[in-house]
Design a protein around this motif. Structure first.
Motif, PDB file in Angstrom:
ATOM      1  N   VAL A 124       0.861  -1.188   0.000  1.00 22.22           N
ATOM      2  CA  VAL A 124       0.000   0.000   0.000  1.00 22.22           C
ATOM      3  C   VAL A 124       0.892   1.231   0.000  1.00 22.22           C
ATOM      4  O   VAL A 124       1.582   1.515   0.983  1.00 22.22           O
ATOM      5  CB  VAL A 124      -0.928   0.018   1.226  1.00 22.22           C
ATOM      6  N   LEU A 127      -2.777   5.588   1.666  1.00 21.07           N
ATOM      7  CA  LEU A 127      -4.195   5.390   1.951  1.00 21.07           C
ATOM      8  C   LEU A 127      -4.682   6.662   2.632  1.00 21.07           C
ATOM      9  O   LEU A 127      -4.410   6.891   3.808  1.00 21.07           O
ATOM     10  CB  LEU A 127      -4.411   4.169   2.852  1.00 21.07           C
ATOM     11  N   ALA A 173      -6.501   5.022  -2.473  1.00 22.79           N
ATOM     12  CA  ALA A 173      -5.237   4.331  -2.181  1.00 22.79           C
ATOM     13  C   ALA A 173      -4.424   4.182  -3.453  1.00 22.79           C
ATOM     14  O   ALA A 173      -4.976   4.038  -4.551  1.00 22.79           O
ATOM     15  CB  ALA A 173      -5.500   2.959  -1.570  1.00 22.79           C
ATOM     16  N   VAL A 192     -10.683  -0.861  -0.936  1.00 23.06           N
ATOM     17  CA  VAL A 192     -10.741   0.528  -0.460  1.00 23.06           C
ATOM     18  C   VAL A 192     -12.135   1.113  -0.715  1.00 23.06           C
ATOM     19  O   VAL A 192     -12.676   1.841   0.113  1.00 23.06           O
ATOM     20  CB  VAL A 192      -9.656   1.385  -1.136  1.00 23.06           C
TER      21      VAL A 192
END
Length: 220
Positions: A124, A127, A173, A192
């Motif tokens: 990731v 975010l 994200a 997400v």
């Protein structure tokens, strides 16, 4: 919000110049740190124009994701204070607000859990999200003690509720380098979107914002 502050100042100066009793107040509470200009409209009716502001950082966890949250309060107010029983009063009016919370997701240990699926932190890239109020112009109703335009130095307080509507959430994200171009990246985006829906559902209970402010006034 600079234009809002200018408009509030102009409205306050114009109305105050036509009023028989005028006062200023400074206050602090759940709407931030701010002030009011008050002026008489009738023997038991006074009006107030005010503004308050506050930035505050805190960690929040309303779903499976932990967020670093930055609360930004910015409120303009147009209120009427009706005092049929001395200093005790009923207050109603409108709140022009630009309140929001900017959130940044943070991993728990070395991973994120998003929509029930676990991703390594490296998967990731970012975010981020924003939570904003549902109503930019929101009704206010409350009770209080003391009036800003009362002669001399006094204190005043407000207890009430802003009917701000259900807050709106937006999350986004970016995939980390480890999963860019892979099915895992598409899955992350899907999760997400589901997380945003969960966050929006969890925020429904915050459609009413409590107001509790206390301050000092100087009336002329």
């Amino acid at each position: 919000m600079k234009a809002l502050r200018i408009a509030l100042a102009i409205a306050a100066i114009t109305a105050a110049s036509q009023a028989q009793a005028v006062g200023v107040g400074v206050r602090a509470g759940t709407t931030g740190i701010g002030g009011d200009i008050g002026f008489s409209v009738a023997p038991t009716l006074l009006a107030r124009v005010g503004y308050s502001y506050l930035n505050y950082s805190n960690n929040v966890e309303v779903t499976d994701v932990k967020y670093d949250g930055k609360l930004k309060l910015s409120n303009g107010s147009f209120l009427l204070d009706w005092s049929p029983l001395g200093p005790f009063r009923i207050t109603g009016g409108l709140i022009l607000n630009d309140n929001k919370v900017d959130v940044t997701g943070t991993p728990t240990g070395s991973s994120y859990t998003i929509n029930g699926n676990t991703y390594p932190a490296a998967a990731v890239g970012t975010l981020n999200g924003t939570v904003k109020v549902g109503n930019k112009v929101a009704p206010y109703l409350g009770i209080g003690y003391g009036n800003v335009a009362t002669a001399g130095v006094n204190f005043y307080f407000d207890l009430g509720v802003v009917f701000q509507g259900t807050p709106k959430a937006e999350l986004s994200a970016n995939c980390g380098s480890a999963i860019v171009g892979t099915p895992a990246c598409s899955q992350l985006q899907s999760d997400v979107a589901a997380e945003q829906a969960k966050l929006a559902d969890d925020l429904k209970r915050f459609q009413y914002y409590p107001v509790a402010n206390i301050g000092l006034t100087i009336g002329f």
